[in-house]
Design a protein around this motif. Structure first.
Motif, PDB file in Angstrom:
ATOM      1  N   LYS A 122      33.206  37.577  27.449  1.00 52.46           N
ATOM      2  CA  LYS A 122      33.147  36.303  27.289  1.00 52.46           C
ATOM      3  C   LYS A 122      32.704  35.572  28.638  1.00 52.46           C
ATOM      4  O   LYS A 122      33.290  35.558  29.866  1.00 52.46           O
ATOM      5  CB  LYS A 122      34.363  35.835  26.963  1.00 52.46           C
ATOM      6  N   GLY A 123      31.590  34.645  28.429  1.00 55.43           N
ATOM      7  CA  GLY A 123      31.323  33.794  29.595  1.00 55.43           C
ATOM      8  C   GLY A 123      30.022  34.321  30.115  1.00 55.43           C
ATOM      9  O   GLY A 123      29.461  33.898  31.013  1.00 55.43           O
ATOM     10  N   ARG A 124      29.740  35.800  29.948  1.00 61.63           N
ATOM     11  CA  ARG A 124      28.493  36.452  30.688  1.00 61.63           C
ATOM     12  C   ARG A 124      27.506  36.458  29.559  1.00 61.63           C
ATOM     13  O   ARG A 124      27.615  36.562  28.685  1.00 61.63           O
ATOM     14  CB  ARG A 124      29.222  37.868  30.708  1.00 61.63           C
ATOM     15  N   ALA A 125      26.316  35.988  30.379  1.00 63.07           N
ATOM     16  CA  ALA A 125      25.139  35.758  29.725  1.00 63.07           C
ATOM     17  C   ALA A 125      24.579  37.290  29.020  1.00 63.07           C
ATOM     18  O   ALA A 125      24.750  38.347  29.711  1.00 63.07           O
ATOM     19  CB  ALA A 125      24.107  35.192  30.488  1.00 63.07           C
ATOM     20  N   GLN A 126      24.171  37.430  27.690  1.00 61.43           N
ATOM     21  CA  GLN A 126      23.583  38.389  27.113  1.00 61.43           C
ATOM     22  C   GLN A 126      22.057  38.605  27.238  1.00 61.43           C
ATOM     23  O   GLN A 126      21.528  37.756  26.962  1.00 61.43           O
ATOM     24  CB  GLN A 126      23.974  38.723  25.860  1.00 61.43           C
ATOM     25  N   ALA A 127      21.592  39.808  27.789  1.00 66.06           N
ATOM     26  CA  ALA A 127      20.279  39.950  27.525  1.00 66.06           C
ATOM     27  C   ALA A 127      19.831  40.052  26.400  1.00 66.06           C
ATOM     28  O   ALA A 127      20.234  40.491  25.425  1.00 66.06           O
ATOM     29  CB  ALA A 127      20.019  41.312  28.560  1.00 66.06           C
ATOM     30  N   GLN A 128      18.286  39.803  26.291  1.00 66.02           N
ATOM     31  CA  GLN A 128      17.690  39.979  24.896  1.00 66.02           C
ATOM     32  C   GLN A 128      17.705  41.336  24.636  1.00 66.02           C
ATOM     33  O   GLN A 128      17.533  42.234  25.234  1.00 66.02           O
ATOM     34  CB  GLN A 128      16.387  39.534  24.918  1.00 66.02           C
ATOM     35  N   ASN A 129      17.834  41.426  23.292  1.00 61.42           N
ATOM     36  CA  ASN A 129      17.900  42.919  22.766  1.00 61.42           C
ATOM     37  C   ASN A 129      16.602  43.389  22.084  1.00 61.42           C
ATOM     38  O   ASN A 129      15.953  42.684  21.493  1.00 61.42           O
ATOM     39  CB  ASN A 129      19.183  43.121  21.790  1.00 61.42           C
ATOM     40  N   ARG A 130      16.318  44.572  22.386  1.00 64.53           N
ATOM     41  CA  ARG A 130      14.763  45.143  21.490  1.00 64.53           C
ATOM     42  C   ARG A 130      14.979  45.007  20.208  1.00 64.53           C
ATOM     43  O   ARG A 130      13.791  44.981  19.832  1.00 64.53           O
ATOM     44  CB  ARG A 130      14.555  46.192  22.074  1.00 64.53           C
ATOM     45  N   PHE A 131      15.842  44.909  19.653  1.00 62.94           N
ATOM     46  CA  PHE A 131      15.924  44.867  18.205  1.00 62.94           C
ATOM     47  C   PHE A 131      16.178  43.387  17.544  1.00 62.94           C
ATOM     48  O   PHE A 131      16.216  43.266  16.480  1.00 62.94           O
ATOM     49  CB  PHE A 131      17.296  45.712  17.641  1.00 62.94           C
ATOM     50  N   ASP A 132      16.068  42.396  18.532  1.00 63.77           N
ATOM     51  CA  ASP A 132      16.147  41.140  18.057  1.00 63.77           C
ATOM     52  C   ASP A 132      15.008  40.779  17.136  1.00 63.77           C
ATOM     53  O   ASP A 132      13.763  41.068  17.401  1.00 63.77           O
ATOM     54  CB  ASP A 132      16.248  40.302  19.277  1.00 63.77           C
ATOM     55  N   GLY A 133      15.490  39.983  16.396  1.00 65.12           N
ATOM     56  CA  GLY A 133      14.334  39.343  15.318  1.00 65.12           C
ATOM     57  C   GLY A 133      14.872  39.151  14.127  1.00 65.12           C
ATOM     58  O   GLY A 133      16.053  39.423  13.695  1.00 65.12           O
ATOM     59  N   THR A 134      14.193  39.243  12.897  1.00 64.87           N
ATOM     60  CA  THR A 134      14.523  39.033  11.485  1.00 64.87           C
ATOM     61  C   THR A 134      14.075  40.491  10.802  1.00 64.87           C
ATOM     62  O   THR A 134      13.156  41.089  10.923  1.00 64.87           O
ATOM     63  CB  THR A 134      13.639  37.939  11.037  1.00 64.87           C
ATOM     64  N   TRP A 135      15.195  40.910  10.314  1.00 67.02           N
ATOM     65  CA  TRP A 135      15.133  42.284   9.415  1.00 67.02           C
ATOM     66  C   TRP A 135      15.330  41.969   7.999  1.00 67.02           C
ATOM     67  O   TRP A 135      16.226  41.275   7.544  1.00 67.02           O
ATOM     68  CB  TRP A 135      16.131  43.193   9.898  1.00 67.02           C
ATOM     69  N   SER A 136      14.575  42.677   7.061  1.00 65.97           N
ATOM     70  CA  SER A 136      15.196  42.958   5.712  1.00 65.97           C
ATOM     71  C   SER A 136      15.530  44.312   5.618  1.00 65.97           C
ATOM     72  O   SER A 136      14.983  45.322   5.797  1.00 65.97           O
ATOM     73  CB  SER A 136      13.756  42.722   4.906  1.00 65.97           C
TER      74      SER A 136
ATOM     75  N   GLY B 150      18.331  39.331   4.050  1.00 66.48           N
ATOM     76  CA  GLY B 150      17.855  39.016   5.331  1.00 66.48           C
ATOM     77  C   GLY B 150      18.962  39.042   6.441  1.00 66.48           C
ATOM     78  O   GLY B 150      20.005  38.794   6.199  1.00 66.48           O
ATOM     79  N   VAL B 151      18.515  39.692   7.558  1.00 63.18           N
ATOM     80  CA  VAL B 151      19.615  39.818   8.772  1.00 63.18           C
ATOM     81  C   VAL B 151      18.790  39.293   9.963  1.00 63.18           C
ATOM     82  O   VAL B 151      17.572  39.631  10.003  1.00 63.18           O
ATOM     83  CB  VAL B 151      20.169  41.020   9.024  1.00 63.18           C
ATOM     84  N   ILE B 152      19.261  38.420  10.828  1.00 59.78           N
ATOM     85  CA  ILE B 152      18.884  37.807  12.089  1.00 59.78           C
ATOM     86  C   ILE B 152      19.811  38.483  13.179  1.00 59.78           C
ATOM     87  O   ILE B 152      20.848  38.349  13.095  1.00 59.78           O
ATOM     88  CB  ILE B 152      18.773  36.283  12.092  1.00 59.78           C
ATOM     89  N   ILE B 153      18.852  38.993  14.064  1.00 64.40           N
ATOM     90  CA  ILE B 153      19.708  39.618  15.267  1.00 64.40           C
ATOM     91  C   ILE B 153      19.065  38.792  16.528  1.00 64.40           C
ATOM     92  O   ILE B 153      18.023  38.552  16.920  1.00 64.40           O
ATOM     93  CB  ILE B 153      18.955  41.001  15.604  1.00 64.40           C
ATOM     94  N   GLN B 154      19.924  38.242  17.222  1.00 62.69           N
ATOM     95  CA  GLN B 154      19.508  37.466  18.322  1.00 62.69           C
ATOM     96  C   GLN B 154      20.918  37.796  19.411  1.00 62.69           C
ATOM     97  O   GLN B 154      21.871  37.893  19.414  1.00 62.69           O
ATOM     98  CB  GLN B 154      20.110  35.798  18.158  1.00 62.69           C
ATOM     99  N   ASN B 155      20.015  38.204  20.574  1.00 64.38           N
ATOM    100  CA  ASN B 155      20.741  38.757  21.491  1.00 64.38           C
ATOM    101  C   ASN B 155      21.525  39.727  21.483  1.00 64.38           C
ATOM    102  O   ASN B 155      22.719  39.995  21.776  1.00 64.38           O
ATOM    103  CB  ASN B 155      21.527  37.948  22.381  1.00 64.38           C
TER     104      ASN B 155
END
Length: 126
Positions: free
Chosen positions: A23-37, A54-59
């Motif tokens: 908690k409180g720590r910034a998360q790096a972008q994940n290479r799997f981030d994006g929209t998935w079906s 549909g699934v959305i992956i963010q960070n």
């Protein structure tokens, strides 16, 4: 059917389950981030035969693209390995599998009053 919806939601959301961070720590972008079906197929049990969500992956964290009332806990490993639990009420689904650069697949099993199992396939949309 609630269990059928859980199984579908579980598979889908779990396909790209959340990456956990302190908690409180910034998360790096994940290479799997994006929209998935995600296509969910029941192979045994009384759950509906197939779903697509549909699934959305963010960070690295996943959420159902349509909103929802599922609880999702899990992780996509840097290698793409997926392990997650999706729950709703007293029903839950365990999901395992792997995501790659544009696709993924794995298996799922529900628990609770109705037991079903099957497989899932994911495809990156954006």
């Amino acid at each position: 059917m609630i269990v059928s919806a859980l199984a579908a939601g579980a598979c889908l959301a779990a396909a790209v389950a959340p990456a956990l961070a302190a908690k409180g720590r910034a998360q790096a972008q994940n290479r799997f981030d994006g929209t998935w079906s995600v296509e969910v197929i029941t192979e045994s049990g009384s759950c509906d035969r197939a779903y697509r969500y549909g699934v959305i992956i963010q960070n690295g964290q996943a959420r159902y693209a349509g909103g929802g009332d599922f609880t999702i806990t899990g992780r996509v490993q840097p290698s793409g390995g997926v392990r997650a639990t999706i729950s709703r009420g007293d029903a839950a689904a365990q999901v395992v599998g792997r995501l790659g650069d544009g696709t993924g697949n794995g298996t799922w099993t529900t628990s609770g009053s109705t037991v079903c199992k099957g497989r899932w396939n994911a495809e990156r949309r954006g």
